[in-house]
Design a protein around this motif. Sequence first.
Motif, PDB file in Angstrom:
ATOM      1  N   ASN A  90     -47.967 -50.729  65.862  1.00 35.14           N
ATOM      2  CA  ASN A  90     -46.977 -51.796  66.061  1.00 35.14           C
ATOM      3  C   ASN A  90     -47.063 -52.375  67.478  1.00 35.14           C
ATOM      4  OD1 ASN A  90     -46.020 -51.533  63.470  1.00 35.14           O
ATOM      5  ND2 ASN A  90     -44.331 -50.180  64.039  1.00 35.14           N
ATOM      6  N   ASN A  91     -47.282 -51.519  68.469  1.00 37.34           N
ATOM      7  CA  ASN A  91     -47.391 -52.004  69.853  1.00 37.34           C
ATOM      8  C   ASN A  91     -48.631 -52.874  70.035  1.00 37.34           C
ATOM      9  OD1 ASN A  91     -45.040 -50.752  70.582  1.00 37.34           O
ATOM     10  ND2 ASN A  91     -46.059 -48.965  71.491  1.00 37.34           N
ATOM     11  N   ARG A  92     -49.734 -52.479  69.405  1.00 37.25           N
ATOM     12  CA  ARG A  92     -50.947 -53.304  69.509  1.00 37.25           C
ATOM     13  C   ARG A  92     -50.719 -54.672  68.890  1.00 37.25           C
ATOM     14  NH1 ARG A  92     -53.846 -48.380  67.624  1.00 37.25           N
ATOM     15  NH2 ARG A  92     -54.341 -47.267  69.525  1.00 37.25           N
ATOM     16  N   ILE A  93     -50.076 -54.688  67.729  1.00 30.98           N
ATOM     17  CA  ILE A  93     -49.794 -55.964  67.049  1.00 30.98           C
ATOM     18  C   ILE A  93     -48.856 -56.811  67.897  1.00 30.98           C
ATOM     19  CG2 ILE A  93     -48.655 -56.979  65.049  1.00 30.98           C
ATOM     20  CD1 ILE A  93     -49.709 -54.541  63.435  1.00 30.98           C
ATOM     21  N   ALA A  94     -47.819 -56.184  68.448  1.00 29.31           N
ATOM     22  CA  ALA A  94     -46.856 -56.921  69.266  1.00 29.31           C
ATOM     23  C   ALA A  94     -47.518 -57.475  70.529  1.00 29.31           C
ATOM     24  CB  ALA A  94     -45.681 -56.017  69.638  1.00 29.31           C
ATOM     25  N   ASP A  95     -48.414 -56.705  71.150  1.00 30.23           N
ATOM     26  CA  ASP A  95     -49.110 -57.195  72.340  1.00 30.23           C
ATOM     27  C   ASP A  95     -49.962 -58.410  72.013  1.00 30.23           C
ATOM     28  OD1 ASP A  95     -48.041 -55.400  74.062  1.00 30.23           O
ATOM     29  OD2 ASP A  95     -49.794 -54.079  74.167  1.00 30.23           O
ATOM     30  N   LYS A  96     -50.710 -58.321  70.920  1.00 29.71           N
ATOM     31  CA  LYS A  96     -51.554 -59.457  70.548  1.00 29.71           C
ATOM     32  C   LYS A  96     -50.703 -60.688  70.267  1.00 29.71           C
ATOM     33  CE  LYS A  96     -55.474 -56.937  68.697  1.00 29.71           C
ATOM     34  NZ  LYS A  96     -56.255 -56.597  67.518  1.00 29.71           N
ATOM     35  N   ALA A  97     -49.609 -60.488  69.542  1.00 25.76           N
ATOM     36  CA  ALA A  97     -48.735 -61.620  69.209  1.00 25.76           C
ATOM     37  C   ALA A  97     -48.106 -62.200  70.467  1.00 25.76           C
ATOM     38  CB  ALA A  97     -47.651 -61.183  68.233  1.00 25.76           C
ATOM     39  N   PHE A  98     -47.703 -61.349  71.404  1.00 24.17           N
ATOM     40  CA  PHE A  98     -47.062 -61.837  72.626  1.00 24.17           C
ATOM     41  C   PHE A  98     -48.027 -62.659  73.464  1.00 24.17           C
ATOM     42  CE2 PHE A  98     -46.168 -61.360  77.136  1.00 24.17           C
ATOM     43  CZ  PHE A  98     -44.915 -61.949  77.185  1.00 24.17           C
TER      44      PHE A  98
END
Length: 166
Positions: A90-98
């Motif tokens: 989830n953190n990897r996905i959130a970082d990419k999205a951010f």
Amino acid sequence: GFQNGGATVNGDVFQESNGPTDAYAAIAKADRLTQEPESIRKWREEQKKRLEELDAASKVTEQEWREKAKKDLEEWNLRQNEQMEKNRANNRIADKAFYQQPDADVIGYVASEEAFLKESKEEAPGSEWEKVAQLCDFNPKSSKQSKDVSRMRSVLISLKQTPLSR
């Protein structure tokens, strides 16, 4: 012969004594046990059996608790590892999205990591302070819950106005 009041038999020295020895003490102890009333002797035997049964039961219970605790710990470790893997994903996905947001720089962050790295690699003279200013928040009213950085802010501003000479 005799040495120091003892007798020699086959090369061993035995002392003669009229007082109690270990053999006499053992006989005296046996006499005390036989003098004990029958009811107390039975009670001692029953108590000994009860204590042995309690010890065996407590050992069985302790072993069951150990097995249960080991099983619970293994289950907890599995759940913890699963949760950590989910959080990482989830953190990897959130970082990419951010970092793909077009207006990430509006809220005080660099638009993307690639842009930040590209900007940091540019070596134009005099652009160092712009990079520092881009990374620092110089508005003292914007961060009320953060630490007091007024001294650091004043040092950076004074260094920007009068740079160090080399």
